[in-house]
Design an enzyme around this catalytic site. Sequence first.
Site, short mmCIF file in Angstrom:
data_model
loop_
_atom_site.label_atom_id
_atom_site.label_comp_id
_atom_site.label_asym_id
_atom_site.label_seq_id
_atom_site.Cartn_x
_atom_site.Cartn_y
_atom_site.Cartn_z
N ASP A 298 2.33 4.97 -0.31
CA ASP A 298 1.80 6.27 0.11
C ASP A 298 1.68 7.25 -1.05
OD1 ASP A 298 1.40 5.91 2.80
OD2 ASP A 298 3.45 6.44 3.36
N ARG B 63 11.30 5.36 4.22
CA ARG B 63 11.55 6.81 4.30
C ARG B 63 12.19 7.19 5.64
NH1 ARG B 63 5.88 9.19 2.79
NH2 ARG B 63 6.91 11.13 3.45
N ARG C 194 0.85 -1.19 0.00
CA ARG C 194 0.00 0.00 0.00
C ARG C 194 0.88 1.23 0.00
NH1 ARG C 194 -3.19 -2.18 4.96
NH2 ARG C 194 -1.08 -2.98 5.19
#
Lengths: 257, 257
Positions: free
Chosen positions: B52, B202, B50
Amino acid sequence: MPRYALLIEYDGRPFAGWQRQADQPSVQQSIEEALGRLEPRAHTIGGAGRTDAGVHARGQVAHCDMVKDWEPFRLSEALNFHLKPAPVAIRACVQVADDWHARFSANERRYLFRLLTRRAPSTLEAGQVWRVNHALDVDAMREGAAHLIGLHDFTTFRSVMCQAKSPVKTLDALDIDVVDGLAGPEVQFRLRARSFLHNQVRSFVGTLERVGAGTWAPDRVRTALEARDRAACGPVCPPDGLYLTGVGYPDDPFPDA
Amino acid sequence: MPRYALLIEYDGRPFAGWQRQADQPSVQQSIEEALGRLEPRAHTIGGAGRTDAGVHARGQVAHCDMVKDWEPFRLSEALNFHLKPAPVAIRACVQVADDWHARFSANERRYLFRLLTRRAPSTLEAGQVWRVNHALDVDAMREGAAHLIGLHDFTTFRSVMCQAKSPVKTLDALDIDVVDGLAGPEVQFRLRARSFLHNQVRSFVGTLERVGAGTWAPDRVRTALEARDRAACGPVCPPDGLYLTGVGYPDDPFPDA
């Protein structure tokens, strides 16, 4: 008036080309307007290569004349600030002699053309690669390309709109490699010459694609060249995959570019 | 109902992420609507990762159930036709078993993060790389990254929004290389794990950038990891340079992807 050489990168997609036009956005106009924010007056910059609509650059070179004695790094930073949000960036800036000319002092232009071979549309690099549906025979394309190297009358491979005085040019390199790109393996053409004719790279690549696809025998490239007839050229390919990667000069202001 | 696995590429820039949302464009919605053009009814597809908002994919995998017995290549071609002009492409399509699940059958996710180090704004790849102004010490970043490899409690490196049951995961690889990209040399991070926590990549890259810049000593990555405290993480970097490059399965439907 101090003169500065600018090393310029741009995404060609939103522009009608490098050269300023009356009613369409150009890269030249974007930079001239940014210069006008630093020294308010009309600016005219000269570029080394007049790239067409949709053609990109990683190493375009232009020069500008300023009134103020700008520290070159500060000039590039100020231009980048005012260029936003246009996809144009000054990668480097160097002060040059008053008689230095981005176009007329140049003795080499380097281009890259990126060709993606796959069925699926390109998404990450739409408008930045030319995509074809079928596989290509790279060895056959190299064999065809070999006929183009050296000093030739390139009438077959220039647009009828070409304004160059002579169609006789020397092509120094046309290397073809398969490189692993972001969207998969891509065929990359790297070309090098003192100067190019209008649509010459796209005429070469469009013709060599026909060779890679098997529609043209590699020898037909030689026949087409020797015909010195625009009608003998293969199809001109789209601008999407074309990049001006660098410009060479004696005593190069950007030796690392 | 035959089930199909789809290998999907997308440019994340225009999307609020992979997952369908009530009021914002998503990749999942684009594909579900294209499926609705082929078999008019509500479609719900499952995706392996999923991603972002702003995160890209070269090798996302999802599955869909159809009523008609589609020839897989024709299904991918029809989807690509209806997906236009969204920057989403079906790279390949394979029929799979009825109990095969893009998310739950997956045993590996692979990510790429691209970091460009230069002063000039990025134009050709705006939104597709993370640009920082300063040079980075790649050896120091590798030294910091080594602390993250293996089985750990990654509480420090997951978003407080993360819905995973456990913060304990095994990171199989975090390789860092300097690669010559379109806009110049870029630092590429390649990560591999069975699964990742929310914002884990990230959080890693943002932290390792601090190491490369010299602000963090490489050992501080270990201290941060051992703290098991979100507050010990470095800054979370932007999504721009992040790509889901592939998903692995036992008996992989896309072994060449």
